[in-house]
Motif scaffolding. Structure first.
Motif, PDB file in Angstrom:
ATOM      1  N   LEU A 157      -8.227  -2.830 -52.342  1.00 12.04           N
ATOM      2  CA  LEU A 157      -7.571  -3.056 -51.047  1.00 12.04           C
ATOM      3  C   LEU A 157      -6.372  -3.988 -51.158  1.00 12.04           C
ATOM      4  O   LEU A 157      -5.600  -4.122 -50.206  1.00 12.04           O
ATOM      5  N   GLY A 158      -6.228  -4.645 -52.295  1.00 12.45           N
ATOM      6  CA  GLY A 158      -5.054  -5.486 -52.516  1.00 12.45           C
ATOM      7  C   GLY A 158      -4.970  -6.702 -51.612  1.00 12.45           C
ATOM      8  O   GLY A 158      -3.874  -7.149 -51.244  1.00 12.45           O
ATOM      9  N   LEU A 159      -6.104  -7.264 -51.229  1.00 12.25           N
ATOM     10  CA  LEU A 159      -6.067  -8.492 -50.421  1.00 12.25           C
ATOM     11  C   LEU A 159      -5.498  -9.636 -51.271  1.00 12.25           C
ATOM     12  O   LEU A 159      -5.782  -9.729 -52.462  1.00 12.25           O
ATOM     13  N   SER A 160      -4.752 -10.482 -50.615  1.00 11.85           N
ATOM     14  CA  SER A 160      -4.238 -11.662 -51.316  1.00 11.85           C
ATOM     15  C   SER A 160      -5.410 -12.593 -51.611  1.00 11.85           C
ATOM     16  O   SER A 160      -6.446 -12.556 -50.935  1.00 11.85           O
TER      17      SER A 160
ATOM     18  N   ARG B 160     -10.335 -15.315 -50.065  1.00 14.25           N
ATOM     19  CA  ARG B 160     -11.108 -16.567 -49.993  1.00 14.25           C
ATOM     20  C   ARG B 160     -11.480 -16.902 -48.548  1.00 14.25           C
ATOM     21  O   ARG B 160     -12.595 -17.314 -48.252  1.00 14.25           O
ATOM     22  N   ASP B 161     -10.521 -16.687 -47.681  1.00  7.17           N
ATOM     23  CA  ASP B 161     -10.739 -16.982 -46.264  1.00  7.17           C
ATOM     24  C   ASP B 161     -11.868 -16.119 -45.689  1.00  7.17           C
ATOM     25  O   ASP B 161     -12.736 -16.604 -44.968  1.00  7.17           O
ATOM     26  N   LEU B 162     -11.847 -14.838 -46.034  1.00  7.93           N
ATOM     27  CA  LEU B 162     -12.886 -13.931 -45.538  1.00  7.93           C
ATOM     28  C   LEU B 162     -14.260 -14.320 -46.072  1.00  7.93           C
ATOM     29  O   LEU B 162     -15.275 -14.187 -45.381  1.00  7.93           O
ATOM     30  N   ILE B 163     -14.287 -14.791 -47.299  1.00  8.26           N
ATOM     31  CA  ILE B 163     -15.573 -15.234 -47.867  1.00  8.26           C
ATOM     32  C   ILE B 163     -16.044 -16.499 -47.145  1.00  8.26           C
ATOM     33  O   ILE B 163     -17.209 -16.611 -46.757  1.00  8.26           O
ATOM     34  N   GLU B 164     -15.090 -17.415 -46.936  1.00  4.09           N
ATOM     35  CA  GLU B 164     -15.440 -18.677 -46.294  1.00  4.09           C
ATOM     36  C   GLU B 164     -15.986 -18.460 -44.885  1.00  4.09           C
ATOM     37  O   GLU B 164     -16.943 -19.095 -44.460  1.00  4.09           O
ATOM     38  N   ARG B 165     -15.373 -17.536 -44.174  1.00  3.02           N
ATOM     39  CA  ARG B 165     -15.815 -17.272 -42.807  1.00  3.02           C
ATOM     40  C   ARG B 165     -16.968 -16.268 -42.749  1.00  3.02           C
ATOM     41  O   ARG B 165     -17.332 -15.768 -41.690  1.00  3.02           O
TER      42      ARG B 165
ATOM     43  N   GLN C 144     -21.593  -7.529 -56.147  1.00  3.78           N
ATOM     44  CA  GLN C 144     -21.069  -7.587 -57.517  1.00  3.78           C
ATOM     45  C   GLN C 144     -19.676  -6.967 -57.624  1.00  3.78           C
ATOM     46  O   GLN C 144     -18.927  -7.287 -58.549  1.00  3.78           O
ATOM     47  N   ASP C 145     -19.332  -6.099 -56.707  1.00  3.87           N
ATOM     48  CA  ASP C 145     -18.032  -5.427 -56.787  1.00  3.87           C
ATOM     49  C   ASP C 145     -17.035  -5.936 -55.757  1.00  3.87           C
ATOM     50  O   ASP C 145     -15.999  -5.297 -55.537  1.00  3.87           O
ATOM     51  N   ASN C 146     -17.321  -7.066 -55.154  1.00  7.76           N
ATOM     52  CA  ASN C 146     -16.397  -7.617 -54.149  1.00  7.76           C
ATOM     53  C   ASN C 146     -14.998  -7.826 -54.724  1.00  7.76           C
ATOM     54  O   ASN C 146     -14.002  -7.440 -54.105  1.00  7.76           O
ATOM     55  N   ASP C 147     -14.920  -8.450 -55.887  1.00 10.62           N
ATOM     56  CA  ASP C 147     -13.602  -8.721 -56.485  1.00 10.62           C
ATOM     57  C   ASP C 147     -12.818  -7.430 -56.676  1.00 10.62           C
ATOM     58  O   ASP C 147     -11.660  -7.308 -56.278  1.00 10.62           O
TER      59      ASP C 147
END
Lengths: 412, 408
Positions: free
Chosen positions: A395-398, A403-408, A385-388
């Motif tokens: 962490l300021g990920l783009s 999205r890429d990390l979620i996809e993989r 629930q707190d991923n976003d």
């Protein structure tokens, strides 16, 4: 972060961030305790292997789903949740980056697991010099039993506690759930706080080692001291006083199915109260029960006589009657009683809350009351629930990287 | 300051007044003392009731020889103060004015009668955190009831739900488990309130009910949501966990073992440890669920094996096969456990009346600021001069006067 309310600013641990790698029960309760007191707690878990606790019934509306586990909603309340597959190097790197933004890392894996993840204290310290790593393995990080396999349920067998639990003259009777888990969780929060205090004084972090065995063993002090002083090895003794300093001291049958009352008499004054409450039957004046010492000596007969009397009464009415005479007595409650009991209702022990998934449910609230600070308790977290919040804001990920990390399925 | 406080434990510089008796309050305060706080234990002239509760060497009662008192009061300084007299009450408040935390476990009617409620203490020290640990707490219909550990434990639902045989009396562990549970809650919540008092605008009252802490976190967690939703609840079985088997305590040749397998691999490991007996391959023992359903049939089979072996042997064999099966250690066996000895868990401390006493060590390890008991529990009033004289600045003649009035 959704799991922490706006009023967290008025709580004493506001501003402390905890990264919680703890799992099942004890570790998450460390997080819960600190969160109830105002810390921001981020629990790490993964869909690659659901936490055992999320798989236990009952489930909300009977729908089996790791996000609908009612035990989880109560016992993990206060923890946030992010999902990471810790078998992947990128996930470990993200944990490290998060640790660098945290004050405390909590884990209750076995010894060596953090090292295998590449998250040893030395690694974490290189990322954040004053980090506090709080490890709570079953039996410590070293010693011949360090790798012992136990569950919270059976951990007490290693402490002597199980050997003390049971009916008089019989063998040990198991406590059928892990009493030591929430105990170690709450106790562990104190351990974290001592290290935070040390850090405030000196600027130093440290690796706290909290052996659940050694912490739970604190509870056997009365029997341990009898062994130390007299060489006596305690055995199960029903509900008798742990140092045999009070009689009667037991649970007695009352009217109705599985209804019981606890009664304890520690002083002559209380005994006089009990005699008055029972309207002084002649057996109570016999020499066998005339003094505290005599009552202890004849405790089995005393308990039998008393039990023959209590069985005619309603447990609650009898407790009130005995209390009017100054006797320490209280009904023995079952699970259903807890929810309806006027005392727990008055103290708001259990609260009905709305879960973000739409249903209403009952969990426990702030079980300690503070005059200045009131935790707002929400149900335990849905997975991720707190991923976003954590990956994008903290962490300021783009967006693309996230999205890429979620996809993989690194974030998973 | 003397003793541990000078050694620089994690909590050095924190001052705690322990105004408790028996277990919950004193043990909570001991946790602070273990890690270097200056803990001053205040006793009424008759002393902490634990001094009368034993165990005593040779079972001969002596106020300076109680094992219970010793175990929960190491590393503390001890003073006497009769708060039932007005001058004693004033003296107590002067001490409280110099403390960061006040930990107490007196029943609320007593605290009221002494006029030592939080409101009274906060007048002299608005920054103090007062931790009250009682069976039922400071509010609610049972808060004025007379009660002890046993009443608290059984009001929590823990016995009825999880300990004892059906139809027979629910059980507490043979120790003060509600007191310890409440003590741990008091330490965590109380210390947090102290740690963040600058954030919340000062000290406060932390109200712990031992019964409530267990009812919520132990029983409430897994039971209350389901009962509220479905109107059904479970009771103790006397056996162990009902969703798995084996999951119980079984007798063996020289005692008992906790016989537990949850995952299928653990069951297979147990079968190997038992030498793969033929019965283990019966269909009725195939998976966890059917084993649980057939537990009554399964347990005698396993018992036949355990009765031929000793507990440590069973534990070693099963652990080597990856099973979470453990010996049920007696108090003597934990006291002699090589693991704990190698870890240096126990502490031996000299006491002027008891001689060297072996006691339980630090509950957790802080490598940068080690803790644990290293100074004997105080004799009654042992540090009267040190505390009332040096800390509060009372002159020798003032102290003599208070002594004459039987206040200290």
């Amino acid at each position: 972060m959704p799991s922490v309310s706006p009023s967290a600013k008025t709580l004493p641990l506001a501003g402390i961030r905890v990264l919680n790698l703890g799992w099942v029960w004890a570790g998450p309760v460390v997080g819960q305790t600190l969160a109830f007191l105002g810390a921001e707690v981020i629990k790490v878990e993964s869909r690659t292997r659901f936490d055992l606790l999320r798989t236990l019934p009952p489930f909300a509306e009977g729908i089996v789903d790791p996000d609908r586990c009612l035990f989880n909603h109560a016992a993990w309340a206060g923890n946030g949740s992010i999902t990471l597959d810790l078998r992947q190097a990128e996930a470990i790197e993200l944990v490290g980056r998060l640790a660098a933004l945290s004050d405390v890392v909590v884990e209750n894996f076995g010894p060596g697991v953090m090292e295998r993840f590449g998250l040893s204290y030395d690694v974490l310290r290189a990322l954040k010099q004053d980090i506090i790593l709080f490890s709570m393995p079953a039996a410590g990080l070293d010693g011949p039993l360090k790798d012992v396999r136990t569950y919270g349920l059976s951990l007490a067998s290693l402490t002597g506690l199980d050997s003390l639990t049971g009916y008089k003259g019989g063998g040990p009777v198991p406590m059928e759930n892990a009493f030591c888990d929430p105990f170690a969780g709450i106790f562990g929060a104190f351990g974290v706080l001592t290290a935070l205090h040390h850090r405030r004084r000196t600027g130093e972090g440290q690796h706290v080692e909290f052996s659940q065995q050694e912490a739970a063993m604190q509870m056997i002090a009365p029997a341990f001291m009898d062994y130390t002083l007299n060489g006596r090895v305690a055995e199960p003794c029903g509900n008798e006083h742990p140092t045999r300093a009070a009689a009667p001291h037991a649970v007695f049958r009352c009217r109705g199915e599985d209804r019981w009352i606890s009664i304890a008499v520690s002083s002559d004054e209380e005994w006089a109260g009990l005699v008055a409450a029972m309207e002084g039957p002649s057996w109570m004046r016999e020499p066998a029960f005339a003094t505290a010492g005599a009552r202890l000596e004849h405790i089995d007969a005393l308990h039998e006589r008393l039990g023959a009397w209590t069985t005619a009464f309603d447990d609650r009415e009898l407790a009130e009657h005995l209390q009017r005479h100054g006797v320490a007595a209280a009904p023995v409650l079952n699970v259903a009683d807890l929810l309806h009991d006027p005392h727990y209702r008055a103290r708001g022990t259990f609260i009905e809350v709305r879960h973000p998934l739409g249903f209403r449910e009952t969990i426990y609230g702030s079980y300690v009351k503070m005059s200045r600070s009131t935790p707002q308790v929400c149900p335990g977290p849905s997975m991720g629930q707190d991923n976003d919040y954590v990956f994008r804001e903290l962490l300021g990920l783009s967006e693309a990287r996230y999205r890429d990390l979620i996809e993989r399925k690194v974030i998973y | 300051m003397s003793g541990v406080a000078g050694r620089g434990g994690a909590l050095s510089g924190v001052r705690v007044v322990d105004f408790g008796q028996m277990v919950s309050g004193p043990w909570c305060a001991k946790l602070f003392a273990d890690y270097g706080a200056d803990v001053i234990k205040v006793e009424l002239p008759g002393g902490d009731a634990a001094r009368r509760a034993g165990p005593f060497p040779g079972d001969k009662p002596h106020p300076e020889k109680s094992g219970l008192f010793f175990a929960h009061n190491t590393n503390k300084r001890g003073v006497v103060c009769d708060v039932t007299q007005e001058a004693g009450r004033e003296l107590f408040l002067r001490l409280a004015a110099k403390a960061d935390l006040l930990i107490e476990n007196n029943l609320p009617p007593r605290t009221r009668a002494w006029k030592l409620r939080y409101e009274d203490v906060a007048v002299v020290n608005p920054d103090i955190v007062m931790v009250s640990i009682t069976p039922f707490g400071q509010s609610g219909p049972y808060s004025d009831w007379n009660a002890c550990d046993l009443n608290a434990f059984h009001l929590s639902g823990a016995g009825s739900r999880y300990c004892g045989r059906p139809g027979e009396m629910p059980l507490e562990h043979g120790t003060f488990s509600a007191d310890y549970f409440g003590g741990a809650a008091g330490a965590a919540w109380g210390f947090a309130a102290f740690f963040g008092r600058h954030l919340v605008g000062g000290g406060q009252h932390v109200d712990v009910s031992c019964a409530e802490a267990i009812a919520a976190t132990f029983i409430g967690g897994q039971n209350i949501g389901g009962y509220a939703q479905d109107g059904r609840f479970d009771r103790r079985t006397g056996v162990g966990m009902s969703q798995a088997a084996p999951a119980t305590i079984l007798p063996c040749r020289d005692g008992h073992v906790w016989m537990l397998t949850i995952e299928q691999g653990q069951w297979q490991g147990l079968c190997r440890a038992m030498g793969n007996p033929e019965w283990a391959s019966l269909e009725m023992f195939n998976d966890r669920q059917v084993r649980a359903e057939n537990a009554d049939i399964l347990y005698p089979f396993i018992r036949e094996w355990t009765m031929q072996h000793d507990k440590m042997e069973i534990m070693e064999k099963c652990q080597a096969e990856g099973c979470p099966i453990t010996a049920v250690y007696t108090v003597e066996e934990v006291a002699r456990q090589p693991h704990l000895a190698e870890r240096g868990y126990f502490a031996t401390i000299d006491h002027s009346e008891l001689g060297p006493v072996r006691t339980l060590g630090a509950p957790f390890r802080l490598p940068a600021s080690p803790g644990g008991p290293n100074r004997a529990a105080p004799l009654l009033g042992e540090h009267n001069d040190e505390v009332w004289g040096e800390l509060l600045g009372l002159s020798a003649s003032e102290r003599a006067h208070l002594r004459a009035q039987r206040i200290i």
